[in-house]
Scaffold this motif. Structure first.
Motif: not given
Lengths: 633, 140
Positions: A419-422, A455-462, A468-475, A624-626
């Motif tokens: 897995v490279l990112k999510y 948009t703001k809420t999604v950025l906060e969640i991401v 927490k997980h130190k993973v790359a995530i795209s929005v 929901e979970n990585l």
């Protein structure tokens, strides 16, 4: 301009008050002088009268008239005594008695020459006043308004055995009050001219104000329908509290046909008649605007944002117009109207967006056969039944109640299978616990401020997830979000708050939009990239594939659209397009992701084309979970 | 000072004008009461001042000859013996003509005084209107 008018008004009022004060002061001083002169006269006249009384009673103890009549010597003596009291100002001092015919006649007179009255000579006096003194036996002072040469007269009864026998009259003939009056008259005249001038100026000001008011009214009124026009709308948009209104856009059905068939005169008649009907049916708080041609915009007032009156009022207007028969020059016409309604305009970014929204629903009403009212709540109800979409209010509630969450779909490396990112994909949790997908709520809110909040809420969640997980995530974001001032501001705010983990974030820009405001877009992207954020182009190849973007921006990744990938194993065209994209990105040094990889066959072709990253149900569904660690298909 | 004098002059002119105007109105009322049926009353006067006042009255016309007059308005002349109706402008003259003058109008103590003599009115068969009755005297 308004301030200037206020200053002018204040200036005129101040001058008016000052002049009024001066005028009142002048008249007050004049009155005071007159009163003092009168007082001076009265006090002296009283003393004279008292002396005469005393003298008379001494000389004539009883039968005043008979004694004087029968004793000319005594009369002469008494008159000489009285004459000693007369002066230039105490002009006439005399005694009159009342005869049986209620006429006043001379008894004694201190005057000399032609002015001297003979015994029993009649003198015309103001009987009303003299009788009053005679009857009440009380002295009286009165101003001689009607007589030019006299100023004031003092009357005092002469009483013998409780019976009035005569009246002592003292005429005060000063010209002083008149001189004062004449001296002050020019000043009073000046005041009067000033008052007239102020009055005229106020009149002119009032006339000007009325003219301004009229021209202002004309500039905001449509001359044909006597409704407001777009000039008024422009002003209205600046000051209106849109939460207190619902917006209806209405249009006369087949109006062009009316114009073409019956002529513009009839068209104008219909327009003004329809406007008159609508005006009659709306309340004073509602606002009717001729939007253009046969289109009207109606702002329907409501006490609170919960109140939903628009559809009801719109239906009533529609029915009334439908039932009316329009007659012009022996032509009888039946007219119908269509209406589109925005029920909750307060959720839109701008009022213009809410108007556009109403216009879209008007278009739907037209498309659905005309002569009907379509509101966004109708559509949402309809859509809800068909697609289970959420209404604007439901989405608003979901955001406020923290019922937003993100699912994450992993993106794998074709070489390492790791897995490279999510990719973060937003979901709304319905009140019944079921999940609502973006296509069921994003279209409803894309033009509203709710979109910004989401948009703001999604950025906060991401960011919380990255932390927490130190993973790359795209929005996913739209091109327009980057140039939208409000959205861009909140992105930067979130990046500032999470500066240290910002490089873990990728933004996938949806490519189907035509790029507008290029300079601003490029600048803003560069600012975002300065935080270490990666930029991807999503759904590449699906819309207006704009290669220019590679020239103006440093793109990290492109994601080839799923419609090209999902049948790449069977479609030669898809294969060739993807192959060319892969070659291009390879040449440009841009990472490529193939999405919608749903089978081993698709995966094999993608890998063979040298695409290094894959995403799809074959590897992992959004969840929901990585994922824990690597995933081998 | 000049200004003040000018104001005072104006004031006295207007004062005189006002009193003369008032007097003209009274004469008009008196002559109308004495000659109710006549449209134009011909008046002979021995006073220029009174003639000037009478000129303000549209119903009266000054005449030069006593014979042409309906009424003689006497201010000073004492030796007139004619059957033409006489009206005097001071109390002393009224006493002088008490047997022939129908009445007099004069100013005394700054007040206008009107007196009609009943016996002489009767000689001319004049019946005064109610508004003038209060000025009628049986004798002086």
């Amino acid at each position: 301009m308004k301030h200037l008018a206020k200053i002018y008004a204040l200036f005129f009022i101040s001058i008016g008050i000052a002049i009024g004060y001066l005028y009142i002061s002048l008249t007050h001083t004049e009155d005071l002088l007159r009163t003092n002169i009168n007082h001076l006269f009265i006090s002296q006249a009283k003393e004279f009268a008292s002396n005469i009384q005393h003298h008379l009673h001494q000389k004539i103890p009883q039968n005043l008239y008979t004694t004087i009549k029968n004793n000319p010597q005594l009369k002469t003596e008494l008159e000489r005594d009285i004459s000693l009291l007369t002066t230039e100002n105490f002009k006439y001092i005399y005694l009159l008695y009342k005869d049986k015919n209620n006429n006043y006649r001379y008894l004694l007179d201190g005057s000399e020459g032609e002015e001297k009255g003979e015994l029993d000579e009649k003198l015309n006096v103001d009987k009303k006043v003299w009788n009053e003194v005679y009857e009440t036996q009380m002295p009286k002072v009165f101003l001689q308004h009607k007589l030019e040469n006299l100023w004031i007269t003092y009357l005092e009864p002469v009483i013998y055995q409780n019976k009035t026998q005569a009246i002592i009259a003292i005429d005060f003939a000063t010209t002083l009050p008149k001189e004062i009056q004449h001296a002050t008259q020019p000043v009073e005249h000046i005041f009067i001219y000033i008052f007239i001038a102020i009055f005229i100026m106020l009149g002119i000001l009032l006339y000007q104000t009325l003219l301004n008011f009229k021209s202002k009214r004309d500039s905001i009124t449509d001359p044909l329908t006597q409704t407001y026009n777009r000039n008024y709308l422009r002003d209205l948009l600046q000051k209106i509290d849109i939460s207190k209104y619902q917006i209806a856009m209405l249009d006369i059905d087949h109006f062009k046909v009316v114009n073409d068939t019956y002529g513009h005169k009839v068209g104008d008649f219909i327009l003004s008649d329809v406007a008159a009907i609508i005006k009659k049916m709306i309340r004073s708080d509602d606002i009717l605007i001729r939007f253009g041609g046969e289109e009207f915009l109606l702002f329907i007032h409501r006490e609170s944002s919960k109140e939903m009156l628009a559809t009801q009022i719109a239906q009533r207007i529609r029915r009334t117009i439908e039932q009316k028969t329009f007659t012009y020059d022996n032509n009888t016409l039946k007219i119908t109207i269509s209406m589109g309604i925005t029920c909750s305009p307060q959720h839109f970014k701008t009022i213009s967006d809410a108007i556009k929204h109403a216009d879209e629903f008007l278009y739907i009403a037209k498309r659905e056969g005309r002569n009907q009212v379509v509101s966004d709540t109708n559509i949402q109800t309809l859509s809800k039944k068909q697609l289970d979409t959420l209404s604007i209010d439901e989405i608003k509630d979901a955001i406020e109640e923290n019922r937003l969450l993100c699912h994450y779909q992993a993106i794998f490396c074709t070489q390492t299978q790791k897995v490279l990112k999510y990719e973060a994909l937003v979901r709304v949790i319905n009140k019944d616990g079921s999940l609502i997908y973006p296509n069921q709520f994003l279209p409803s809110i894309v033009h509203t401020t709710l979109y910004n909040q989401m948009t703001k809420t999604v950025l906060e969640i991401v960011f919380a997830k990255i932390k927490k997980h130190k993973v790359a995530i795209s929005v996913n974001l739209n091109f327009s979000d980057i140039i939208n001032e409000a959205v861009f501001k909140l992105i930067i705010e979130e990046l500032e708050k999470n500066k240290d983990i910002a490089p873990w974030l990728s933004i996938e820009l949806l490519e189907y939009e035509v790029l507008e405001a290029r300079d601003s877009f490029v600048n803003n992207i560069k600012i975002i990239q300065s935080y270490g954020v990666k930029i991807s182009i999503d759904d590449f190849g699906a819309g207006f594939a704009n290669y220019n973007v590679f020239q103006i921006l440093k793109i990290d990744t492109i994601k080839i659209d799923g419609s090209l990938i999902k049948n790449i194993d069977t479609s030669e065209t898809s294969y060739k397009i993807v192959k060319s994209i892969a070659l291009l990105t390879h040449e440009l040094g841009i990472e490529t992701v193939a999405e919608f990889v749903h089978s081993l066959e698709v995966y094999k072709v993608v890998k063979e084309l040298g695409i290094t990253k894959v995403q799809g149900f074959y590897f992992a569904k959004p969840q929901e979970n990585l994922l824990n660690g690597d995933k081998t298909p | 000072m000049k200004k003040l004098l000018f104001i005072l002059m104006l004031a006295s002119i207007s004062l005189f004008a006002s009193q003369a105007n008032y007097e003209a109105k009274i004469y008009n009322a008196i002559f109308n009461a004495l000659f109710p049926a006549k449209r134009t009353i011909y008046v002979w006067s021995d006073s220029k001042q009174k003639s000037d006042i009478l000129r303000q009255i549209s119903a009266t016309q000054s005449v030069d000859s006593k014979e042409d007059a309906d009424i003689l308005l006497l201010s000073k002349t004492k030796n007139i013996d004619t059957k033409t109706m006489k009206f005097v402008t001071n109390y002393q003259l009224l006493k002088h003509y008490k047997k022939s003058a129908v009445g007099g109008f004069y100013w005394k103590k700054g007040r206008p005084n009107i007196i009609f003599l009943k016996k002489n009115l009767d000689k001319y068969h004049i019946s005064l209107p109610q508004s003038m009755q209060e000025y009628v005297e049986d004798e002086l």
